[in-house]
Design a protein around this motif. Sequence first.
Motif, PDB file in Angstrom:
ATOM      1  N   ASN A  29       0.759  -1.216   0.048  1.00  0.00           N
ATOM      2  CA  ASN A  29       0.042   0.103  -0.011  1.00  0.00           C
ATOM      3  C   ASN A  29       0.670   1.349  -0.007  1.00  0.00           C
ATOM      4  O   ASN A  29       0.659   2.261  -0.805  1.00  0.00           O
ATOM      5  CB  ASN A  29      -1.128   0.015   1.197  1.00  0.00           C
ATOM      6  N   GLN A  30       2.003   1.185   0.916  1.00  0.00           N
ATOM      7  CA  GLN A  30       2.858   2.266   0.854  1.00  0.00           C
ATOM      8  C   GLN A  30       3.477   2.521  -0.498  1.00  0.00           C
ATOM      9  O   GLN A  30       3.775   3.698  -1.027  1.00  0.00           O
ATOM     10  CB  GLN A  30       3.758   2.241   2.122  1.00  0.00           C
ATOM     11  N   VAL A  31       3.995   1.539  -1.049  1.00  0.00           N
ATOM     12  CA  VAL A  31       4.636   1.722  -2.374  1.00  0.00           C
ATOM     13  C   VAL A  31       3.594   2.259  -3.423  1.00  0.00           C
ATOM     14  O   VAL A  31       4.066   3.192  -4.217  1.00  0.00           O
ATOM     15  CB  VAL A  31       4.980   0.065  -2.692  1.00  0.00           C
ATOM     16  N   ALA A  32       2.402   1.693  -3.506  1.00  0.00           N
ATOM     17  CA  ALA A  32       1.526   2.056  -4.319  1.00  0.00           C
ATOM     18  C   ALA A  32       0.976   3.565  -4.226  1.00  0.00           C
ATOM     19  O   ALA A  32       1.015   4.391  -5.046  1.00  0.00           O
ATOM     20  CB  ALA A  32      -0.075   1.390  -4.245  1.00  0.00           C
ATOM     21  N   GLU A  37       1.825   9.103  -5.806  1.00  0.00           N
ATOM     22  CA  GLU A  37       2.273  10.549  -5.825  1.00  0.00           C
ATOM     23  C   GLU A  37       3.307  10.955  -6.898  1.00  0.00           C
ATOM     24  O   GLU A  37       3.044  12.314  -7.442  1.00  0.00           O
ATOM     25  CB  GLU A  37       2.688  10.728  -4.361  1.00  0.00           C
ATOM     26  N   GLU A  38       4.176  10.224  -7.022  1.00  0.00           N
ATOM     27  CA  GLU A  38       5.408  10.398  -8.143  1.00  0.00           C
ATOM     28  C   GLU A  38       4.422  10.712  -9.604  1.00  0.00           C
ATOM     29  O   GLU A  38       4.827  11.527 -10.192  1.00  0.00           O
ATOM     30  CB  GLU A  38       6.259   9.233  -8.161  1.00  0.00           C
ATOM     31  N   PHE A  39       3.594   9.647  -9.843  1.00  0.00           N
ATOM     32  CA  PHE A  39       2.830   9.887 -11.001  1.00  0.00           C
ATOM     33  C   PHE A  39       2.105  11.135 -11.374  1.00  0.00           C
ATOM     34  O   PHE A  39       2.156  11.946 -12.386  1.00  0.00           O
ATOM     35  CB  PHE A  39       1.949   8.659 -11.473  1.00  0.00           C
ATOM     36  N   ILE A  44       1.748  16.581 -13.535  1.00  0.00           N
ATOM     37  CA  ILE A  44       1.478  17.833 -13.317  1.00  0.00           C
ATOM     38  C   ILE A  44       2.599  18.698 -13.903  1.00  0.00           C
ATOM     39  O   ILE A  44       2.183  19.644 -14.936  1.00  0.00           O
ATOM     40  CB  ILE A  44       1.283  18.413 -11.768  1.00  0.00           C
ATOM     41  N   GLU A  45       3.871  18.295 -13.623  1.00  0.00           N
ATOM     42  CA  GLU A  45       4.914  19.090 -14.344  1.00  0.00           C
ATOM     43  C   GLU A  45       4.855  19.027 -15.968  1.00  0.00           C
ATOM     44  O   GLU A  45       5.243  19.954 -16.572  1.00  0.00           O
ATOM     45  CB  GLU A  45       6.399  18.448 -13.907  1.00  0.00           C
ATOM     46  N   ILE A  46       4.572  17.789 -16.315  1.00  0.00           N
ATOM     47  CA  ILE A  46       4.483  17.667 -17.834  1.00  0.00           C
ATOM     48  C   ILE A  46       3.246  18.779 -18.375  1.00  0.00           C
ATOM     49  O   ILE A  46       3.609  19.111 -19.435  1.00  0.00           O
ATOM     50  CB  ILE A  46       4.502  16.351 -18.271  1.00  0.00           C
ATOM     51  N   THR A  47       2.286  18.410 -17.763  1.00  0.00           N
ATOM     52  CA  THR A  47       1.067  19.415 -18.131  1.00  0.00           C
ATOM     53  C   THR A  47       1.349  20.848 -18.305  1.00  0.00           C
ATOM     54  O   THR A  47       1.070  21.729 -19.190  1.00  0.00           O
ATOM     55  CB  THR A  47      -0.116  19.174 -17.280  1.00  0.00           C
TER      56      THR A  47
END
Length: 95
Positions: A29-32, A37-39, A44-47
């Motif tokens: 769950n923590q990894v997901a 969050e990274e995704f 957002i940065e790419i947008t």
Amino acid sequence: MGNKKVNKNKKGIFANYAKKTKDMALNANQVALTKTEEFVSTSIEITEQWQGVADKAVKGGLKLAAKQQELVFDILNEIKGDFKEGQKRFKKLVA
């Protein structure tokens, strides 16, 4: 009495497996959550970058359209002037 010891031992093994399973689920769950969050951050940065590109494209397109519009009106004024001059010449020829 030996039977109780076996049952107690089985409960301990199952409790251990249950704890390991719970720990693995929490870790997954923590990894997901971290990956999500990274995704989202990357998205957002790419947008934001593409919004900048789109903004430049729109501004450039509007400038181009304005120049084309000026060109069209300049050409129409030239044609109008040529037409008036042609009318004068025609009137002289016919009169």
